[in-house]
Design an enzyme around this catalytic site. Sequence first.
Site, short mmCIF file in Angstrom:
data_model
loop_
_atom_site.label_atom_id
_atom_site.label_comp_id
_atom_site.label_asym_id
_atom_site.label_seq_id
_atom_site.Cartn_x
_atom_site.Cartn_y
_atom_site.Cartn_z
N THR A 195 10.78 3.88 -8.14
CA THR A 195 9.63 4.59 -8.71
C THR A 195 9.12 5.58 -7.67
OG1 THR A 195 8.97 2.80 -10.17
CG2 THR A 195 7.19 4.22 -9.36
N ARG A 223 8.36 -1.92 -23.54
CA ARG A 223 7.56 -2.32 -22.38
C ARG A 223 7.06 -1.10 -21.59
NH1 ARG A 223 7.73 -1.55 -16.55
NH2 ARG A 223 6.86 -3.41 -15.56
N GLY A 225 4.93 -0.09 -18.01
CA GLY A 225 4.50 -0.65 -16.74
C GLY A 225 3.13 -0.15 -16.31
N ASP A 226 2.85 -0.30 -15.04
CA ASP A 226 1.54 0.08 -14.49
C ASP A 226 1.43 1.57 -14.20
OD1 ASP A 226 3.56 -0.41 -12.50
OD2 ASP A 226 2.03 -0.09 -10.99
N THR A 246 3.69 1.02 -6.53
CA THR A 246 5.05 0.70 -6.96
C THR A 246 5.27 -0.79 -6.79
OG1 THR A 246 7.41 0.98 -6.48
CG2 THR A 246 5.91 1.35 -4.66
N GLY A 247 5.95 -1.40 -7.74
CA GLY A 247 6.17 -2.84 -7.66
C GLY A 247 6.27 -3.41 -9.06
N GLY A 249 5.20 -4.11 -12.22
CA GLY A 249 4.07 -3.48 -12.91
C GLY A 249 3.08 -4.44 -13.53
N1 ASP Z 1 5.84 -0.30 -11.19
C1 ASP Z 1 6.99 0.09 -11.94
C2 ASP Z 1 6.92 -0.59 -13.32
O1 ASP Z 1 6.61 -1.76 -13.35
C3 ASP Z 1 8.29 -0.25 -11.32
C4 ASP Z 1 8.40 0.00 -9.83
O2 ASP Z 1 7.49 0.49 -9.21
O3 ASP Z 1 9.47 -0.30 -9.25
O4 ASP Z 1 7.23 0.04 -14.29
#
Ligand code: ASP
Length: 328
Positions: A195, A223, A225-226, A246-247, A249
Amino acid sequence: MNSDHAPDVASSSTRRRAFMLVAHGGAGTIRKRVMTPEQRAAYREAMTDALRAGCDVLSAEGTSLDAVQAVITVLEDSPLFNAGKGAVFTHDGTHEQDAAIMDGSTLRAGAVAGVQHIAHPIALARLVMERTKHVMLSGDGAEAFAREEGVPLVPSEYFSTERRWAELEKARQAEEAGGAAGAAVGTRLNRDLGTVGAVALDVHGNLAAGTSTGGVTNKRWGRIGDSPIIGAGTYANNACAALSATGIGEHFIRNVVTYDICARMIYGGESLDQAARHMIGTVLVAQHGDGGLIGVDRDGNITMPFNTEGMYRGFVGPDGAVTVKIFE
Ligand code: ASP
């Protein structure tokens, strides 16, 4: 927890005119031993190119919004990252992307979710902010809006890469082996890293933040994400800071991560770095919420904490010297 600090530009005599730019290219399991020197060099080069593009905007007294968009556009064009070209595959073998951008001086924001044919989702998010009275558009509707705005739609194959296909196949196999547990959308970050995001403070004193992502490999059921959710993965407010996360979500949504950090700053008087470290290093660690974020405050102080093995990240200030890091 890992963290980095840039020089505190707030202590400089050029305080009111100093710009600052920070970017990330995703946090997760980045194995030092597995990554070849060539791969590291490729990521460093792409991050450097992106930061330079944003720095060019800011040093010409451009806006933080333009700088954020410039950085993310470069990263969306690179197949190395999970945004634009190189986005991960959904369970059905498609690409569904999310992005958001926010203007800290007005609190205006634009976001798109689940778009399948947009080469630069960050640019479409910006159009949502500037050309509609809404904050977030999704799926077919967002693409109808893109058509009306003259944004070309690209075929799904434009985003596809062999590496991401291999990741999908691995995820499907794990799902078959793991049954219901493996079917959860919270796939492990070592499969879908990449991301991208940027935050900036411009010479006019305005903050902006943006994030763009293909989400997580093997996701289904639409789905989201955040990243496109204001206050979760993306937030900017001149009263406190600009942040991009990032992470996994779902954790970032549940904890309203980027807004919570701003709230700790405004109501609790914490510094950006204190608030960000608390969230990433304490709150998310306790929940096994892998990830990281980047932030810049209104004085140009930055933070880049992560609780994973690595996070592609970097920053550049008025001296034009670009710093890029991957591991601690
Ligand atoms: N945060 C992103 C999501 O959950 C994915 C990521 O940051 O790797 O869509």
